[in-house]
Write a protein that holds these residues in place. Structure first.
Motif, short mmCIF file in Angstrom:
data_model
loop_
_atom_site.label_atom_id
_atom_site.label_comp_id
_atom_site.label_asym_id
_atom_site.label_seq_id
_atom_site.Cartn_x
_atom_site.Cartn_y
_atom_site.Cartn_z
N PHE A 92 6.27 18.46 69.06
CA PHE A 92 7.64 18.78 68.68
C PHE A 92 7.77 18.82 67.16
O PHE A 92 7.53 17.82 66.49
CB PHE A 92 8.61 17.77 69.26
CG PHE A 92 9.81 18.41 69.89
CD1 PHE A 92 10.50 19.42 69.24
CD2 PHE A 92 10.26 18.01 71.14
CE1 PHE A 92 11.61 20.02 69.82
CE2 PHE A 92 11.36 18.58 71.73
CZ PHE A 92 12.05 19.61 71.06
N ALA A 124 13.74 25.08 69.19
CA ALA A 124 14.65 24.51 70.18
C ALA A 124 15.90 25.34 70.39
O ALA A 124 16.60 25.19 71.40
CB ALA A 124 15.03 23.09 69.77
N ARG A 138 18.60 24.17 76.20
CA ARG A 138 18.75 24.21 74.75
C ARG A 138 19.31 22.90 74.21
O ARG A 138 18.82 22.36 73.21
CB ARG A 138 19.63 25.39 74.33
CG ARG A 138 19.75 25.56 72.82
CD ARG A 138 20.40 26.88 72.46
NE ARG A 138 21.77 26.96 72.92
CZ ARG A 138 22.19 27.75 73.92
NH1 ARG A 138 21.31 28.51 74.57
NH2 ARG A 138 23.46 27.78 74.28
N LEU A 155 16.61 20.21 74.31
CA LEU A 155 15.59 20.42 73.28
C LEU A 155 16.11 20.05 71.90
O LEU A 155 15.40 19.43 71.09
CB LEU A 155 15.12 21.87 73.30
CG LEU A 155 14.26 22.29 74.49
CD1 LEU A 155 14.03 23.80 74.46
CD2 LEU A 155 12.93 21.55 74.50
N ARG A 157 14.60 17.26 69.52
CA ARG A 157 14.16 17.62 68.16
C ARG A 157 14.78 16.67 67.13
O ARG A 157 14.08 16.16 66.24
CB ARG A 157 14.56 19.06 67.84
CG ARG A 157 14.09 19.52 66.46
CD ARG A 157 14.63 20.89 66.10
NE ARG A 157 16.08 20.84 65.85
CZ ARG A 157 16.80 21.92 65.53
NH1 ARG A 157 16.23 23.10 65.46
NH2 ARG A 157 18.10 21.80 65.32
#
Length: 264
Positions: free
Chosen positions: A205, A211, A220, A223, A227
């Motif tokens: 990541f 993302a 989304r 993610l 992140r």
């Protein structure tokens, strides 16, 4: 390992942001000469100008593959490049040859990740990931391998992903493309011979726009949250790439896996 890359000619796809931009900045700071490719020409031009301003007193080169090359001492040149198009990637390699006289390293970094559950049936996005993530790498090999053979030296650096090692829900197609890239580059390594180096860098990541690419709202959001919680900066991956390039010619760093310490 050497941190001095003075005169090393490096082409980078996907150079307008994220890992590609961070790598361009790091290699330029170490003296490399860059040939930058991405779809967003405005971002590439701004990056080239920024590199020139930060580096030695040399003029930036806002050159494209179809325009006359600028002064050969420029820190960087660029060409708008869509890796889905074989001619675009060939033009990027050709720009390195015409502008700097050779190509030492090709970094195939361009990639996309509009991940989603298979039940979403986002077939166009599946096709796009195959075209960019896998075919884009093949187009780079097709463009650079004959050049490296003729020169008697060269280095392929390909950015894959830890998704090639661990498959999780929503990432089946993305992981498939990155697994294929690992297989492809290992095959390339075995065929490359003693004068062409092959490195695959697989990040976990990273704090990039990746993302934001999913068109599934829930995916989304998950993610983006992950992140913000654990992602490492793209400069960390750039350092890994520079490490592989900076090895002596007889040393080939084949694979680097780099991920956040907190990533499972």
């Amino acid at each position: 390992m050497t941190t001095d890359m003075s005169g090393t000619v490096v082409a980078i796809t996907g150079a307008s942001s994220g890992i590609g931009e961070a790598t361009a900045r790091l290699l330029a700071a170490r003296g490399a000469r860059l040939v930058l490719g991405a779809r967003r020409g405005d971002r590439l031009r701004a990056l080239v100008e920024s590199l020139a301003a930060a580096g030695p007193a040399t003029a930036a080169a806002a050159a494209t593959a179809g325009e006359p090359a600028a002064a050969a001492d420029a820190i960087a040149v660029y060409a708008e490049t869509d890796v889905r198009r074989r001619d675009d990637v060939a033009n990027l390699v050709r720009l390195a040859q015409t502008h700097y006289g050779r190509l030492d390293v090709l970094i195939s970094n361009a990639g996309i990740g509009p991940v989603s559950p298979l039940d979403d049936l986002r077939v166009d996005e599946w096709d796009a990931m195959i075209d960019v993530n896998l075919k884009g790498v093949l187009h780079g090999i097709a463009a650079a391998l004959p050049v490296f053979r003729a020169q008697g030296r060269g280095h392929f650096v390909t950015v894959a992903s830890t998704a090639a090692y661990r498959i999780v829900p929503t990432m089946a197609v993305y992981a498939a493309t990155k697994t294929a890239v690992r297989v492809l580059t290992e095959g390339l390594r075995q065929e490359a011979g003693e004068h062409v180096r092959v490195t695959t860098v697989s990040p976990g990541f990273v704090a990039t726009p990746f993302a934001e690419a999913s068109s599934n709202r829930e995916v989304r959001a998950d993610l983006l949250a992950a992140r913000d919680r654990i992602a490492i900066p793209p400069e960390s991956v750039a350092g890994a790439i520079a490490y592989a390039i900076g090895q002596p010619p007889e040393v080939d760093v084949n694979e680097i896996v780099i991920r956040p310490t907190a990533q499972a």
